[in-house]
Design a protein around this motif. Sequence first.
Motif, PDB file in Angstrom:
ATOM      1  N   UNK A   1     -33.435 -24.245   2.369  1.00 33.84           N
ATOM      2  CA  UNK A   1     -33.232 -25.555   2.952  1.00 33.84           C
ATOM      3  C   UNK A   1     -33.297 -26.625   1.949  1.00 33.84           C
ATOM      4  N   UNK A   2     -33.177 -27.650   2.378  1.00 34.76           N
ATOM      5  CA  UNK A   2     -33.420 -28.998   1.577  1.00 34.76           C
ATOM      6  C   UNK A   2     -34.663 -29.512   1.954  1.00 34.76           C
ATOM      7  N   UNK A   3     -35.748 -29.635   0.958  1.00 36.64           N
ATOM      8  CA  UNK A   3     -37.223 -30.224   1.216  1.00 36.64           C
ATOM      9  C   UNK A   3     -36.989 -31.368   1.152  1.00 36.64           C
ATOM     10  N   UNK A   4     -35.896 -32.046   0.857  1.00 31.87           N
ATOM     11  CA  UNK A   4     -35.939 -33.693   0.770  1.00 31.87           C
ATOM     12  C   UNK A   4     -35.843 -34.164   2.428  1.00 31.87           C
ATOM     13  N   UNK A   5     -35.166 -33.272   3.197  1.00 30.55           N
ATOM     14  CA  UNK A   5     -35.171 -33.551   4.554  1.00 30.55           C
ATOM     15  C   UNK A   5     -36.544 -33.175   5.388  1.00 30.55           C
ATOM     16  N   UNK A   6     -36.928 -34.266   6.340  1.00 30.72           N
ATOM     17  CA  UNK A   6     -38.238 -33.910   6.981  1.00 30.72           C
ATOM     18  C   UNK A   6     -38.092 -33.542   8.443  1.00 30.72           C
TER      19      UNK A   6
ATOM     20  N   UNK B   1     -27.506 -25.322   3.158  1.00 31.78           N
ATOM     21  CA  UNK B   1     -28.657 -26.166   2.967  1.00 31.78           C
ATOM     22  C   UNK B   1     -28.513 -27.581   2.338  1.00 31.78           C
ATOM     23  N   UNK B   2     -27.250 -27.437   1.549  1.00 33.55           N
ATOM     24  CA  UNK B   2     -26.969 -28.693   0.983  1.00 33.55           C
ATOM     25  C   UNK B   2     -26.370 -29.636   2.005  1.00 33.55           C
ATOM     26  N   UNK B   3     -25.917 -29.127   3.025  1.00 36.00           N
ATOM     27  CA  UNK B   3     -25.114 -29.690   4.271  1.00 36.00           C
ATOM     28  C   UNK B   3     -26.330 -30.092   5.271  1.00 36.00           C
ATOM     29  N   UNK B   4     -27.399 -29.865   4.843  1.00 36.44           N
ATOM     30  CA  UNK B   4     -28.587 -30.371   6.041  1.00 36.44           C
ATOM     31  C   UNK B   4     -29.072 -29.198   6.909  1.00 36.44           C
ATOM     32  N   UNK B   5     -28.587 -28.361   6.679  1.00 38.00           N
ATOM     33  CA  UNK B   5     -29.082 -27.186   7.811  1.00 38.00           C
ATOM     34  C   UNK B   5     -30.212 -26.139   6.876  1.00 38.00           C
TER      35      UNK B   5
ATOM     36  N   UNK C   1     -32.305 -34.646  -3.197  1.00 33.62           N
ATOM     37  CA  UNK C   1     -31.879 -33.233  -2.534  1.00 33.62           C
ATOM     38  C   UNK C   1     -32.522 -32.128  -3.313  1.00 33.62           C
ATOM     39  N   UNK C   2     -33.574 -31.321  -2.983  1.00 32.19           N
ATOM     40  CA  UNK C   2     -33.861 -30.125  -3.847  1.00 32.19           C
ATOM     41  C   UNK C   2     -33.776 -29.064  -2.744  1.00 32.19           C
ATOM     42  N   UNK C   3     -32.949 -27.826  -3.363  1.00 35.00           N
ATOM     43  CA  UNK C   3     -32.674 -26.884  -2.361  1.00 35.00           C
ATOM     44  C   UNK C   3     -33.994 -25.858  -2.608  1.00 35.00           C
ATOM     45  N   UNK C   4     -34.483 -25.486  -1.668  1.00 36.17           N
ATOM     46  CA  UNK C   4     -35.630 -24.468  -2.088  1.00 36.17           C
ATOM     47  C   UNK C   4     -34.927 -23.104  -0.929  1.00 36.17           C
ATOM     48  N   UNK C   5     -35.696 -22.060  -1.745  1.00 31.40           N
ATOM     49  CA  UNK C   5     -35.258 -20.771  -1.007  1.00 31.40           C
ATOM     50  C   UNK C   5     -36.674 -19.994  -1.083  1.00 31.40           C
ATOM     51  N   UNK C   6     -36.842 -18.891  -0.199  1.00 30.62           N
ATOM     52  CA  UNK C   6     -37.690 -17.991   0.098  1.00 30.62           C
ATOM     53  C   UNK C   6     -37.213 -16.789   0.578  1.00 30.62           C
ATOM     54  N   UNK C   7     -37.512 -15.687   0.090  1.00 34.11           N
ATOM     55  CA  UNK C   7     -37.417 -14.212   0.846  1.00 34.11           C
ATOM     56  C   UNK C   7     -38.153 -13.965   2.080  1.00 34.11           C
ATOM     57  N   UNK C   8     -37.984 -13.350   2.990  1.00 31.51           N
ATOM     58  CA  UNK C   8     -38.503 -13.102   4.243  1.00 31.51           C
ATOM     59  C   UNK C   8     -38.388 -11.811   4.839  1.00 31.51           C
ATOM     60  N   UNK C   9     -39.466 -10.963   4.597  1.00 26.77           N
ATOM     61  CA  UNK C   9     -39.368  -9.567   4.976  1.00 26.77           C
ATOM     62  C   UNK C   9     -39.542  -9.512   6.492  1.00 26.77           C
TER      63      UNK C   9
END
Lengths: 239, 239
Positions: free
Chosen positions: B23-28, B55-59, B1-9
């Motif tokens: 989000x977790x980028x280990x999930x496809x 994200x850690x919960x898969x959402x 599991x690697x939690x990724x983040x980004x800002x969205x304007x």
Amino acid sequence: MTIQTRLIEYTHGDTTLEGYLAWDDALAGPRPAVAISHAWSGRSEFECEKARKLAELGYVGFAIDMFGKGVQGTSVEENQALIQPFLDDRAMLQARIKLAVEVLREQPEVDAGKVAAMGFCFGGLCVLDLARCGADVSGVISFHGLFYAPGNTEGTQISAKVLVLHGYDDPMATPEQMVGLATELSGAGADWQIHAYGGTLHAFTNPEANDPDFGTVYSASADQRAWQSMQNFFAEVFA
Amino acid sequence: MTIQTRLIEYTHGDTTLEGYLAWDDALAGPRPAVAISHAWSGRSEFECEKARKLAELGYVGFAIDMFGKGVQGTSVEENQALIQPFLDDRAMLQARIKLAVEVLREQPEVDAGKVAAMGFCFGGLCVLDLARCGADVSGVISFHGLFYAPGNTEGTQISAKVLVLHGYDDPMATPEQMVGLATELSGAGADWQIHAYGGTLHAFTNPEANDPDFGTVYSASADQRAWQSMQNFFAEVFA
């Protein structure tokens, strides 16, 4: 997993009572236990099944008996007549459910320090009374229980954690009574939760309940939510 | 599991807003997503952490922005001034949170058919308003939210499932207001639950809340119970 069961006879005064114990004999050693207080028709297959379901979850389940060995009501009138003596004598009710909890606590499968109680309808009232009289149990859960205050427990601190699973449209437990219960429980220092389900009537856990005019209707969603909340609650209070 | 983040304007009218996606980028593949509506001080680390926890919960978690990019209150007076325009113009509030949900729905990580929303305090009001205006979301969860009815949604059916996690002693959402909310939600045909926690004040999920006179106090037990109930709710509505 093999769920085992046995009947346990016990007496309160002159009354012979018979409870139903269920446990998983694949588990070793004593484990947390839950007394299950029946609805107004007496101990039935409904509560015995709950005992087995609790055994599947790793607990000891004990479907207690408030009315007397073999006593079951078969009509609204009979059921009302069965609960009336308990509504009229709450001290008797309280003594009887406390006794059932002690019987459970003494069973060899039970971790005597981890005992809780839950009940349905009239049984919800019984487990709330168990908490109200300060009984030393880890927690109590009322499923569509009645809320009437007993009148003999003012000033008593509630040590058991309390979870109330409530159909908001239950005509036997109105919003006003719900607020009254919240005030009462707070006054007694209880750690309490009330989960109110919208559009949900009395007896929502009973698949056979289907009488909207009487206010009793099964709700699969409320039943599942309540069962989940029960599991969360036991995980917390037995931790 | 690697939690990724980004800002969205994104923009609403003339206002530039900035949300925080995790989000977790280990999930496809696309997955269910939850918009997180901030408390009255604006989008902060508190809500961003919730996004990562989801994200850690898969959402996919999306800490939305109601106030404007970078806007944060630093005092009760500033916070009150920030939310007042939204309390005065509920249609604007509703349009803005609906926009945030649509922005979330368009993200490539998101299963557009499985979007929910949750919010804290003022953010609880926002997600209740999202439901009240009939938005097509799977569910909304209010954590110690405000209950004031918007006044512009009468006759609108609520399709989202609603879960209200409520400190019963919250001075900003009284028992009378709780009963009013129940009546309102039932009138709108909602599938709703209110979980009331005894002895619990406003802001019970915020570890920094410690002002009994103002009515805001952290409660570890209520925080944990609410988080568990949130997980159960998402498991149900995204099933």
